[in-house]
Write an enzyme that holds these catalytic residues in place. Structure first.
Site, PDB file in Angstrom:
ATOM      1  N   ARG A  39      44.610  30.088  43.695  1.00 46.64           N
ATOM      2  CA  ARG A  39      44.056  31.270  44.392  1.00 46.64           C
ATOM      3  C   ARG A  39      45.167  32.118  45.021  1.00 46.64           C
ATOM      4  NH1 ARG A  39      41.069  29.189  41.808  1.00 46.64           N
ATOM      5  NH2 ARG A  39      38.919  28.538  42.179  1.00 46.64           N
ATOM      6  N   SER A  88      33.259  31.129  47.818  1.00 49.40           N
ATOM      7  CA  SER A  88      33.986  30.183  48.689  1.00 49.40           C
ATOM      8  C   SER A  88      34.745  30.952  49.763  1.00 49.40           C
ATOM      9  CB  SER A  88      34.997  29.380  47.876  1.00 49.40           C
ATOM     10  OG  SER A  88      34.333  28.717  46.842  1.00 49.40           O
ATOM     11  N   GLU A  98      39.977  32.103  51.764  1.00 49.21           N
ATOM     12  CA  GLU A  98      40.209  32.662  50.425  1.00 49.21           C
ATOM     13  C   GLU A  98      39.859  34.156  50.457  1.00 49.21           C
ATOM     14  OE1 GLU A  98      38.516  30.291  47.140  1.00 49.21           O
ATOM     15  OE2 GLU A  98      37.975  32.192  46.189  1.00 49.21           O
TER      16      GLU A  98
HETATM   17  C1  LIG Z   1      28.984  34.370  44.562  1.00 48.37           C
HETATM   18  C2  LIG Z   1      30.486  34.412  44.380  1.00 48.37           C
HETATM   19  C3  LIG Z   1      31.116  33.449  43.637  1.00 48.37           C
HETATM   20  C4  LIG Z   1      32.506  33.473  43.450  1.00 48.37           C
HETATM   21  N1  LIG Z   1      33.091  32.514  42.689  1.00 48.37           N
HETATM   22  C5  LIG Z   1      34.423  32.525  42.480  1.00 48.37           C
HETATM   23  C6  LIG Z   1      35.045  31.540  41.652  1.00 48.37           C
HETATM   24  O1  LIG Z   1      34.389  30.674  41.085  1.00 48.37           O
HETATM   25  N2  LIG Z   1      36.395  31.596  41.496  1.00 48.37           N
HETATM   26  C7  LIG Z   1      37.146  32.572  42.082  1.00 48.37           C
HETATM   27  O2  LIG Z   1      38.366  32.549  41.884  1.00 48.37           O
HETATM   28  N3  LIG Z   1      36.588  33.523  42.866  1.00 48.37           N
HETATM   29  C8  LIG Z   1      35.250  33.532  43.072  1.00 48.37           C
HETATM   30  N4  LIG Z   1      34.675  34.489  43.873  1.00 48.37           N
HETATM   31  C9  LIG Z   1      35.519  35.494  44.518  1.00 48.37           C
HETATM   32  C10 LIG Z   1      35.614  36.838  43.744  1.00 48.37           C
HETATM   33  O3  LIG Z   1      34.619  36.916  42.764  1.00 48.37           O
HETATM   34  C11 LIG Z   1      36.975  36.997  43.061  1.00 48.37           C
HETATM   35  O4  LIG Z   1      38.005  36.902  43.993  1.00 48.37           O
HETATM   36  C12 LIG Z   1      37.099  38.342  42.340  1.00 48.37           C
HETATM   37  O5  LIG Z   1      38.253  38.374  41.555  1.00 48.37           O
HETATM   38  C13 LIG Z   1      37.116  39.524  43.301  1.00 48.37           C
HETATM   39  O6  LIG Z   1      37.025  40.682  42.507  1.00 48.37           O
HETATM   40  P1  LIG Z   1      36.614  42.067  43.140  1.00 48.37           P
HETATM   41  O7  LIG Z   1      36.782  43.096  42.092  1.00 48.37           O
HETATM   42  O8  LIG Z   1      35.276  41.973  43.757  1.00 48.37           O
HETATM   43  O9  LIG Z   1      37.735  42.234  44.258  1.00 48.37           O
HETATM   44  P2  LIG Z   1      37.609  42.909  45.707  1.00 48.37           P
HETATM   45  O10 LIG Z   1      36.811  42.025  46.590  1.00 48.37           O
HETATM   46  O11 LIG Z   1      37.187  44.319  45.572  1.00 48.37           O
HETATM   47  O12 LIG Z   1      39.124  42.856  46.170  1.00 48.37           O
HETATM   48  C14 LIG Z   1      39.766  41.634  46.436  1.00 48.37           C
HETATM   49  C15 LIG Z   1      41.243  41.888  46.737  1.00 48.37           C
HETATM   50  O13 LIG Z   1      41.884  42.376  45.560  1.00 48.37           O
HETATM   51  C16 LIG Z   1      42.437  43.685  45.782  1.00 48.37           C
HETATM   52  N5  LIG Z   1      42.225  44.455  44.555  1.00 48.37           N
HETATM   53  C17 LIG Z   1      41.057  44.584  43.881  1.00 48.37           C
HETATM   54  N6  LIG Z   1      41.260  45.306  42.763  1.00 48.37           N
HETATM   55  C18 LIG Z   1      42.569  45.628  42.733  1.00 48.37           C
HETATM   56  C19 LIG Z   1      43.390  46.375  41.832  1.00 48.37           C
HETATM   57  N7  LIG Z   1      42.903  46.919  40.728  1.00 48.37           N
HETATM   58  N8  LIG Z   1      44.713  46.522  42.143  1.00 48.37           N
HETATM   59  C20 LIG Z   1      45.218  45.974  43.264  1.00 48.37           C
HETATM   60  N9  LIG Z   1      44.501  45.266  44.151  1.00 48.37           N
HETATM   61  C21 LIG Z   1      43.188  45.092  43.881  1.00 48.37           C
HETATM   62  C22 LIG Z   1      41.685  44.231  46.992  1.00 48.37           C
HETATM   63  O14 LIG Z   1      42.467  45.207  47.672  1.00 48.37           O
HETATM   64  C23 LIG Z   1      41.442  42.970  47.793  1.00 48.37           C
HETATM   65  O15 LIG Z   1      42.595  42.634  48.532  1.00 48.37           O
HETATM   66  C24 LIG Z   1      33.273  34.486  44.057  1.00 48.37           C
HETATM   67  C25 LIG Z   1      32.633  35.493  44.823  1.00 48.37           C
HETATM   68  C26 LIG Z   1      31.250  35.453  44.978  1.00 48.37           C
HETATM   69  C27 LIG Z   1      30.575  36.543  45.764  1.00 48.37           C
END
Ligand SMILES: Cc1cc2nc3c(=O)[nH]c(=O)nc-3n(C[C@H](O)[C@H](O)[C@H](O)COP(=O)(O)OP(=O)(O)OC[C@H]3O[C@@H](n4cnc5c(N)ncnc54)[C@H](O)[C@@H]3O)c2cc1C
Length: 337
Positions: A164, A238, A333
Site C-alpha cells: 500500500r 480498509s 491507509e
Molecule cells: C469498499 C472499498 C473497498 C476497497 N478495497 C480495496 C482493496 O481491496 N485494495 C486496495 O488497495 N484498496 C481498496 N480500497 C481503496 C481504494 O479503492 C483504492 O485506494 C483506490 O485506488 C482509490 O482510487 P480513487 O480513484 O478513488 O482515489 P482517490 O480516493 O480519489 O485518491 C486517493 C489518493 O490518490 C491521489 N490520486 C488519485 N488520482 C491521482 C492521479 N491521477 N494522479 C495523482 N494522484 C492521484 C489522490 O490525490 C489521493 O491522495 C477500497 C475502497 C473502498 C471504498
C-alpha cells in the site's frame, strides 16, 4: 474546461462527507491538467488531485482547486506471444478496466476485481487484494510534474512500490499528476487462487477448472459478502494497513495471545489490523452518524450526515486502544484531507 466554485464534494467521495471545494474542475486531457494547474497558480491556491474519492477522508472544506481526473481511453500498445501492453487513461474506472481485461482474455488483473476508484490512483498505494498487487501487472506510467508541467515516464522500479505504498505517497508526494498507466497483462494466465476464500468459493460455484472470468466472479462474490457497499453505507474500505512486526516481538505477543492470526513475510510477521481492532472492543460500535462496521472492524463508516473530522477522531481512539493493548501503532491507509 469549466472551473466551478464552492462545490460540495459529497458525491465525489465514497465516505459521502459533505465538505466543499473552493474551486473544482474535471479534466479530460493532459493539456487540461496543465491549464488547471496554471489556473491554481494564478489564484495562488493549492491543488488536490481527485480520482474516485474512495481512499480519502475529508475533514474540512478544501481551500484548493480540486482537479478531478477524467482522462479516458484503453489502447493496446504492443503484444507478443506471452504479453499484451495496454495503456489506460488515469480517469478510467478500475473495475471497468478489469472487466475489459477479462473480455479480452488478458490475465493478471482478475484478483483485483471490484476495487473502487480510478486507474490513475491505482499506483498511488499499489492497490492489492487476494494475493495480487498492481505492481505484478505494472509496466510504466506517465505523470505531469506539478511545478514544471513536464511529462515524465516512471517504470516500476522508479515507482518504489511496497505494501500500500509508492514513491507518490512518500518522496514524491504531491508532486505529480498521473495521466496514463501501462499494464503488462498475460496471454497465458497464472491463476492465484490460494489466497483468502477464492478456492472454496470456486468450489461452491461448482467450478472445477478456473478461468480469469470465474476467478473475477469469485472475488466479486467474496467482496460483496464481506465489505459494505459505499453506495449504501459511506466508507473507504480498509481504514488502516495491516501492521508487520519483528519476529521476536510477535513471539512475545503469541505467548500472551496464542490465537493471534498472522502471516510471515520477509520483513517480519503481518497481523490483521481487523483482529487487533476487534480485540480492543471497537467492532460494531456506533457513535451517532459514524462508527466501526459491525462485520468488518477495519472499515469505519458514515451512516449518513457524518463528519469527516469525527471519523478522524474515532480512528485516533482506535489507534490509541490498539497501541495500549498490543504495543502496535496502526497506520491509516486512507488519505486525510
Ligand atoms: C469498499 C472499498 C473497498 C476497497 N478495497 C480495496 C482493496 O481491496 N485494495 C486496495 O488497495 N484498496 C481498496 N480500497 C481503496 C481504494 O479503492 C483504492 O485506494 C483506490 O485506488 C482509490 O482510487 P480513487 O480513484 O478513488 O482515489 P482517490 O480516493 O480519489 O485518491 C486517493 C489518493 O490518490 C491521489 N490520486 C488519485 N488520482 C491521482 C492521479 N491521477 N494522479 C495523482 N494522484 C492521484 C489522490 O490525490 C489521493 O491522495 C477500497 C475502497 C473502498 C471504498
Amino acid at each position: 474546461m469549466n472551473i466551478q466554485e464552492n462545490i460540495s464534494l459529497k458525491s465525489f467521495n465514497t465516505f459521502g462527507i459533505d465538505k466543499k471545494a473552493k474551486f473544482f474542475v474535471e479534466v479530460v486531457s493532459e493539456n487540461e491538467v496543465r491549464e488547471a494547474i496554471t489556473f491554481a497558480n494564478k489564484k495562488n491556491v493549492p491543488l488536490f488531485i481527485l480520482g474516485g474519492g474512495s481512499n480519502i477522508l475529508l475533514t474540512k472544506d478544501l481551500e484548493a482547486l480540486v482537479i478531478k481526473i477524467e482522462i479516458i481511453g484503453i489502447k493496446v500498445l504492443e503484444e507478443n506471444e506471452d504479453q499484451v501492453f495496454v495503456e489506460v487513461g488515469a480517469g478510467e474506472n478500475w473495475h471497468s478496466f478489469v472487466i475489459q481485461c477479462i473480455k479480452n482474455d488478458w490475465a493478471g488483473a482478475e484478483n483485483l476485481s471490484l476495487i473502487p476508484g480510478t486507474v490513475g490512483a491505482s499506483p498511488m498505494q499499489n492497490i492489492g487484494a487476494y494475493g495480487v498487487e498492481i505492481k505484478d501487472i505494472f509496466k510504466s506510467l506517465q505523470a505531469i510534474h506539478r511545478d514544471t508541467l513536464q511529462m515524465k515516464v516512471f517504470n516500476a522500479e522508479e515507482c518504489g512500490f511496497g505494501y500500500r505504498e509508492s514513491v507518490f505517497k512518500n518522496e514524491l508526494k504531491d508532486q505529480y499528476v498521473i495521466t496514463k498507466v501501462v499494464f503488462a497483462l498475460k496471454k497465458k494466465p497464472e491463476f492465484q487462487i490460494e489466497y483468502g476464500a477464492i478456492k472454496t468459493t470456486l468450489e461452491e460455484m461448482g467450478i472445477k477448472t478456473p478461468s480469469i472470468a470465474s476467478i473475477s466472479q469469485a472475488v466479486i462474490h467474496i467482496r460483496q459478502s464481506k465489505l459494505p457497499d459505499p453506495k449504501v453505507i459511506g466508507n473507504a474500505g480498509s481504514f488502516f494497513k495491516n501492521p508487520t512486526v519483528p519476529f521476536d516481538f510477535f513471539q512475545k505477543l503469541k505467548n500472551t495471545y496464542p490465537e493471534i492470526p498472522s502471516f510471515s513475510n520477509e520483513q517480519g510477521v503481518k497481523i490483521p489490523a481487523a483482529w487487533l481492532i476487534e480485540q480492543t472492543g471497537w467492532k460494531g460500535k456506533t457513535f451517532d452518524k459514524i462508527g466501526v462496521h459491525k462485520n468488518q472492524p477495519l472499515v469505519l463508516v458514515n451512516y449518513g450526515g457524518g463528519d469527516g473530522y469525527e471519523i478522524q477522531v474515532l480512528s485516533e481512539k482506535i489507534q490509541q486502544s490498539v497501541l495500549q493493548k498490543f504495543g502496535i501503532l496502526l497506520h491509516p491507509e486512507v488519505n486525510f484531507l
